[in-house]
Scaffold this motif. Structure first.
Motif, PDB file in Angstrom:
ATOM      1  N   ARG A  13      -7.420 -23.668 -18.404  1.00 11.10           N
ATOM      2  CA  ARG A  13      -8.250 -22.469 -18.583  1.00 11.10           C
ATOM      3  C   ARG A  13      -7.424 -21.184 -18.632  1.00 11.10           C
ATOM      4  O   ARG A  13      -7.876 -20.155 -19.137  1.00 11.10           O
ATOM      5  CB  ARG A  13      -9.292 -22.387 -17.463  1.00 11.10           C
ATOM      6  CG  ARG A  13     -10.382 -23.440 -17.537  1.00 11.10           C
ATOM      7  CD  ARG A  13     -11.310 -23.362 -16.343  1.00 11.10           C
ATOM      8  NE  ARG A  13     -10.615 -23.671 -15.096  1.00 11.10           N
ATOM      9  CZ  ARG A  13     -11.155 -23.546 -13.897  1.00 11.10           C
ATOM     10  NH1 ARG A  13     -12.386 -23.094 -13.771  1.00 11.10           N
ATOM     11  NH2 ARG A  13     -10.475 -23.864 -12.809  1.00 11.10           N
ATOM     12  N   LEU A  14      -6.203 -21.252 -18.093  1.00 11.90           N
ATOM     13  CA  LEU A  14      -5.332 -20.084 -18.138  1.00 11.90           C
ATOM     14  C   LEU A  14      -4.528 -20.018 -19.428  1.00 11.90           C
ATOM     15  O   LEU A  14      -3.829 -19.038 -19.681  1.00 11.90           O
ATOM     16  CB  LEU A  14      -4.365 -20.118 -16.944  1.00 11.90           C
ATOM     17  CG  LEU A  14      -4.986 -19.917 -15.563  1.00 11.90           C
ATOM     18  CD1 LEU A  14      -3.925 -20.080 -14.482  1.00 11.90           C
ATOM     19  CD2 LEU A  14      -5.654 -18.560 -15.452  1.00 11.90           C
ATOM     20  N   THR A  51      -8.855 -19.236 -13.472  1.00 14.70           N
ATOM     21  CA  THR A  51      -9.285 -18.569 -14.696  1.00 14.70           C
ATOM     22  C   THR A  51      -8.497 -17.274 -14.878  1.00 14.70           C
ATOM     23  O   THR A  51      -7.952 -16.729 -13.913  1.00 14.70           O
ATOM     24  CB  THR A  51     -10.790 -18.227 -14.655  1.00 14.70           C
ATOM     25  OG1 THR A  51     -11.006 -17.184 -13.677  1.00 14.70           O
ATOM     26  CG2 THR A  51     -11.617 -19.457 -14.290  1.00 14.70           C
TER      27      THR A  51
END
Length: 202
Positions: A19-20, A186
């Motif tokens: 997600r990063l 995130t």
């Protein structure tokens, strides 16, 4: 503080950080100009930790290279690479053989918790149990655990992917504490990390 002097600490840091959108391990994400890993190591050393075992996976060479060039003073660090990522349970089982202390602290490599770890250790010992999980006042797991060697041997034979999966299968003490925590899973959370660190009280 020296409550972790005789407790091996395991950091589960094999995650992709999908997600990063990183091409490096999540534990190497930059926060305030330095890798998140350095912040975790500094926190553990503050509470007296001496031996750290890293369970690595995705792009582990970045972590190994960083530690080679930036060896933390006063810490013995052992790196163990997972052959393939399965989950936190496998990550722990993969490094268990490297632990020697009667009590082992395990933590996720993508979470920062504002808590007195010595209080958590004291709560565990007073409870007289083989396993403990640290949860906040809303009963949310912070991803920090304490296991005896007896518990580690037992859970190594249990099915599941995550440590949370197997906790109901063993007698586990839940230590609820006022412990704000941040998961850097995130981009928004990662942006908040610098402010979170500045506000930490422990």
């Amino acid at each position: 503080m020296s409550c972790l002097n005789n407790i091996d600490c395991v950091i589960l840091a094999g995650g992709y950080g999908t997600r990063l959108n990183l091409d490096i391990p999540k534990v190497m994400a930059t926060i305030d100009g330095r890798p998140f890993l350095s912040i975790l190591l500094e926190r553990l050393r503050k509470f007296g930790a001496r031996k750290i075992i890293l369970s690595l996976g995705y792009q582990s060479q970045f972590v190994i290279r960083y530690l080679r060039d930036n060896k933390p003073e006063g810490l013995r660090i052992i790196s163990c690479i997972e052959p393939y990522p399965v989950g936190t349970l496998y990550g722990l089982n993969n490094v268990q053989r490297m632990t020697r202390s009667k009590l082992v602290m395990v933590m996720n490599g993508d979470t920062l918790v504002d808590v007195d770890l010595c209080s958590f250790v004291s709560n565990h010992k007073e409870a007289g149990t083989q396993a403990s999980v640290l949860r906040d006042l809303d009963n949310v797991s912070t991803g920090i655990y304490l296991f005896s060697q007896i518990a580690l041997n037992y859970i190594s034979n249990l099915p599941g992917n995550s440590l949370e999966d197997i906790l109901p299968m063993i007698p586990t003490y839940t230590s609820k504490m006022n412990c704000p925590f941040l998961d850097i899973g995130t981009p928004d959370d990662l942006e908040q990390a610098t402010t979170f660190i500045k506000k930490m009280k422990t």
